[in-house]
Write an enzyme that holds these catalytic residues in place. Sequence first.
Site, mmCIF file in Angstrom:
data_model
loop_
_atom_site.group_PDB
_atom_site.id
_atom_site.type_symbol
_atom_site.label_atom_id
_atom_site.label_comp_id
_atom_site.label_asym_id
_atom_site.label_seq_id
_atom_site.Cartn_x
_atom_site.Cartn_y
_atom_site.Cartn_z
ATOM 1 N N PRO A 2 0.832 -1.198 0.000
ATOM 2 C CG PRO A 2 -0.744 -1.550 1.667
ATOM 3 C CD PRO A 2 0.566 -2.051 1.159
ATOM 4 C CE LYS A 33 -2.442 -6.446 1.523
ATOM 5 N NZ LYS A 33 -2.193 -5.941 0.233
ATOM 6 C CB ILE A 65 -3.099 -5.150 -4.724
ATOM 7 C CG1 ILE A 65 -2.431 -4.429 -5.880
ATOM 8 C CG2 ILE A 65 -3.743 -6.448 -5.182
ATOM 9 C CD1 ILE A 65 -1.285 -5.176 -6.515
#
Length: 68
Positions: A2, A33, A65
Amino acid sequence: MPLLTINTNVSKDRVSSELLSHLTEVVAAMTGKPASYCAVHIIPDQLMAFGGSCEPCAQVSLLSIGKI
């Protein structure tokens, strides 16, 4: 990985390392994440206006993603 990118007309001396650390944790929490995979890029001292005003402002972009 990210990536949070912030373009702002705020001066560089008003951007602290604590802010970068805090935003890294926010991005990690939002994306699920690990913080070690998250990047924060603040680009200060930009010539920017919002609604015709040159008061402090920013344009923020979050790329990732997966979930946000």
